[in-house]
Design a protein around this motif. Structure first.
Motif: not given
Length: 113
Positions: A43-46, A81-89, A96-102, A106-107
């Motif tokens: 989401d680039e518009d958040f 799909t694109f984020a590398s393995p090991g990338s922090a979530i 709320p986590v149900e709505e957004a994560i980094l 990257t949002l």
């Protein structure tokens, strides 16, 4: 003579056929992360988002894997799909986590489908 001509045509036509395993598929993936039963999309518009708690890490990335050209592949929890393995979530402060994560700053947000 006709027999040789017919045989030649059959060999040429038969040699030009494709089997199902030879057909290649190119899949255009949407930048997505699956986490805790939810599908999040880039989401680039958040706007501005501040990281809160680390929730986990990306365990698998489709792009660059054997599944990249598999149009029927379904993401599982912890996969992207694109984020590398090991990338922090991470969770997003005040959201709320149900709505957004980094994911690595990257949002990603959930959307109605």
């Amino acid at each position: 003579m006709r027999f040789l001509l017919l045989l030649s045509v059959m060999l040429v036509v038969g040699g030009c056929s494709f089997s199902a395993s030879e057909v290649q598929t190119k899949v255009d993936w949407v930048d997505t992360v699956c986490w805790n039963g939810h599908k999040y999309i880039l989401d680039e518009d958040f706007g501005e988002a501040e990281a809160d708690e680390k929730l986990g890490e990306v365990s698998f990335s489709v792009v660059g894997s054997e599944e990249e050209d598999n149009p029927s592949y379904q993401l599982k929890d912890g996969e992207a799909t694109f984020a590398s393995p090991g990338s922090a979530i991470q969770s997003v402060a005040g959201v709320p986590v149900e709505e957004a994560i980094l994911v690595e700053d990257t949002l990603y947000t959930t959307r109605e489908e």
